[in-house]
Design a protein around this motif. Structure first.
Motif, PDB file in Angstrom:
ATOM      1  N   LEU A   1      -2.460   8.560  -6.621  1.00 50.32           N
ATOM      2  CA  LEU A   1      -2.012   9.545  -7.353  1.00 50.32           C
ATOM      3  C   LEU A   1      -0.514   9.858  -7.179  1.00 50.32           C
ATOM      4  N   GLY A   2       0.270  10.094  -8.145  1.00 45.76           N
ATOM      5  CA  GLY A   2       1.786  10.471  -8.080  1.00 45.76           C
ATOM      6  C   GLY A   2       2.735   9.142  -8.147  1.00 45.76           C
ATOM      7  N   ASP A   3       2.099   7.828  -8.157  1.00 51.20           N
ATOM      8  CA  ASP A   3       3.052   6.822  -7.948  1.00 51.20           C
ATOM      9  C   ASP A   3       3.274   6.563  -9.669  1.00 51.20           C
TER      10      ASP A   3
ATOM     11  N   THR B   1       5.151  10.446   2.040  1.00 51.88           N
ATOM     12  CA  THR B   1       3.849  11.003   1.391  1.00 51.88           C
ATOM     13  C   THR B   1       4.054  11.221   0.291  1.00 51.88           C
ATOM     14  N   ALA B   2       5.449  11.170  -0.584  1.00 55.56           N
ATOM     15  CA  ALA B   2       5.556  11.471  -1.908  1.00 55.56           C
ATOM     16  C   ALA B   2       5.290   9.994  -2.589  1.00 55.56           C
ATOM     17  N   GLY B   3       4.958  10.080  -4.063  1.00 51.64           N
ATOM     18  CA  GLY B   3       4.407   9.130  -4.742  1.00 51.64           C
ATOM     19  C   GLY B   3       5.812   8.136  -5.030  1.00 51.64           C
ATOM     20  N   LEU B   4       5.725   6.983  -5.533  1.00 49.97           N
ATOM     21  CA  LEU B   4       6.772   6.055  -5.866  1.00 49.97           C
ATOM     22  C   LEU B   4       7.556   6.335  -7.154  1.00 49.97           C
ATOM     23  N   SER B   5       8.745   6.685  -7.064  1.00 48.84           N
ATOM     24  CA  SER B   5       9.530   7.040  -8.358  1.00 48.84           C
ATOM     25  C   SER B   5       9.185   5.626  -9.341  1.00 48.84           C
TER      26      SER B   5
ATOM     27  N   ASN C   1      -3.939   8.369 -14.468  1.00 48.21           N
ATOM     28  CA  ASN C   1      -3.193   8.720 -15.392  1.00 48.21           C
ATOM     29  C   ASN C   1      -1.615   8.562 -15.111  1.00 48.21           C
ATOM     30  N   HIS C   2      -1.390   8.194 -13.878  1.00 51.61           N
ATOM     31  CA  HIS C   2      -0.106   7.907 -13.195  1.00 51.61           C
ATOM     32  C   HIS C   2       0.098   6.257 -13.568  1.00 51.61           C
ATOM     33  N   ILE C   3      -0.808   5.772 -14.070  1.00 55.01           N
ATOM     34  CA  ILE C   3      -0.664   4.351 -14.330  1.00 55.01           C
ATOM     35  C   ILE C   3      -0.677   4.076 -16.010  1.00 55.01           C
ATOM     36  N   ASP C   4       0.150   3.791 -16.562  1.00 51.70           N
ATOM     37  CA  ASP C   4       0.236   3.154 -18.132  1.00 51.70           C
ATOM     38  C   ASP C   4      -0.499   2.189 -18.131  1.00 51.70           C
ATOM     39  N   VAL C   5      -1.575   2.048 -18.523  1.00 55.35           N
ATOM     40  CA  VAL C   5      -2.466   0.742 -18.302  1.00 55.35           C
ATOM     41  C   VAL C   5      -2.474  -0.085 -19.559  1.00 55.35           C
ATOM     42  N   ALA C   6      -1.992   0.213 -20.841  1.00 55.98           N
ATOM     43  CA  ALA C   6      -1.372  -0.480 -21.902  1.00 55.98           C
ATOM     44  C   ALA C   6      -0.261  -1.270 -21.461  1.00 55.98           C
TER      45      ALA C   6
ATOM     46  N   ILE D   1       0.922  -1.219   0.058  1.00 53.67           N
ATOM     47  CA  ILE D   1       0.097   0.004   0.127  1.00 53.67           C
ATOM     48  C   ILE D   1       0.850   1.170  -0.097  1.00 53.67           C
ATOM     49  N   THR D   2       0.779   2.015  -1.182  1.00 54.67           N
ATOM     50  CA  THR D   2       1.788   3.003  -1.147  1.00 54.67           C
ATOM     51  C   THR D   2       1.634   4.389  -0.278  1.00 54.67           C
TER      52      THR D   2
END
Length: 315
Positions: A52-54, A30-34, A78-83, A6-7
């Motif tokens: 958001l931000g991962d 608190t920052a997203g995953l690089s 939009n932070h996940i490349d679904v394709a 859990i990020t």
């Protein structure tokens, strides 16, 4: 027991439910995953509950991938490349229904605050500069009866439209990339620029990323009335932020209400300095019961994946 990452910290009830079912690792940052951290998560965990931000870009989906599901906390992904995820055999889900009303409520908060100059007025009082009621002081935009233009007539767009129509007697126009029938008196406008020109208040509710990146550019903003109010409760990348700042600085439009920004949590100083903007720290779903519902929905998708069932909110 499957390993779940859990990020970001979630409500206690969600964490308890997750720990009862999975071997949970909870990030404290608190920052997203690089992108590198996202790639490591895909390698080291069976499931990930991101938000958001991962950085689950295409580059993250390389090398060995153990993860079978990304159950996103939030409707926007939009932070996940679904394709890229799909090509790597990683299922993706989001939490659409849980966020609708709360996000629409923030839309109305921003409409009212920007139109009635509430942020500016509060700053005046807090600074000890208010000299008392005057007939021509802090005159703003009367909301009732104004025409609202919704950009993106999905769940959230329709929820905003209903509040405007039935709560404030506002005629509703909307722009959608495809024909969209709705169960309320509302008129679809063929072009984005026509909508921007006809409405008194614009509310953006489209998904972020992809073809919507930079959708609201300088030309779109130039089409607005000089008395127009612009509200964004979608994603920051939908708007050309520099063009919006320029329009507000020049008085090309009357004001704006923003809950999202292009490079969160960074908000340009030029934007923060403007009096005719109401800015919120991405509060769209920030109510405990809503965040609990979002977390449980994400967890339900992971459980479905673990049991070999179709994801209820697959994207």
């Amino acid at each position: 027991m499957k390993k779940l990452l859990i990020t970001r910290a979630l409500p206690d009830s969600v964490l308890a439910a997750a720990r009862a079912r999975f071997d949970v690792t909870l990030r404290t940052e608190t920052a997203g995953l690089s992108v590198a951290e996202a790639a490591a998560a895909l390698r080291d965990y069976d499931a990930v509950l991101p938000t958001l931000g991962d950085g689950f870009t295409a580059e993250a989906f390389t090398g060995d991938i153990r993860c079978g599901v990304l159950a996103n906390f939030g409707v926007g992904y939009n932070h996940i490349d679904v394709a890229a995820a799909r090509a790597a055999g990683v299922a993706v889900s989001n939490t659409p229904d849980a966020v609708t009303d709360a996000t629409a409520d923030i839309g109305l908060t921003l409409i009212l605050s920007a139109c009635r100059r509430a942020g500016e007025g509060e700053r005046l009082v807090r600074a000890g500069l208010w000299t008392g009621w005057q007939p021509t002081q802090m005159l703003g935009t009367h909301v009732t009866g104004k025409t609202v233009g919704i950009i993106g007539m999905g769940r959230i767009g329709q929820a905003v439209a209903r509040r405007c129509l039935y709560g404030f007697d506002m005629p509703v126009l909307y722009f959608n990339r495809s024909p969209k029938m709705v169960d309320m008196p509302a008129r679809q406008v063929d072009s984005l620029h026509d909508l921007m020109a006809q409405a008194d208040i614009i509310v953006v509710t489209v998904p972020g990323g992809g073809a919507n990146t930079g959708l609201i550019d300088a030309a779109a903003l130039a089409a607005m009335k000089p008395t127009g109010i612009f509200v964004n409760i979608a994603r920051g990348d939908v708007v050309d932020e520099d063009a919006l700042i320029a329009a507000l600085q020049k008085g090309q439009i009357a004001g704006a209400g923003l809950d999202v920004f292009a490079k969160e949590p960074f908000v340009p100083e030029a934007l923060r300095a403007l009096e005719n903007v109401v800015i919120l720290p991405h509060l769209g779903t920030a109510a405990l019961e809503v965040r609990e519902a979002m977390g449980q929905m994400a967890l339900d998708n992971i459980i479905a994946w673990d049991e070999g069932r179709a994801l209820p909110q697959a994207v």
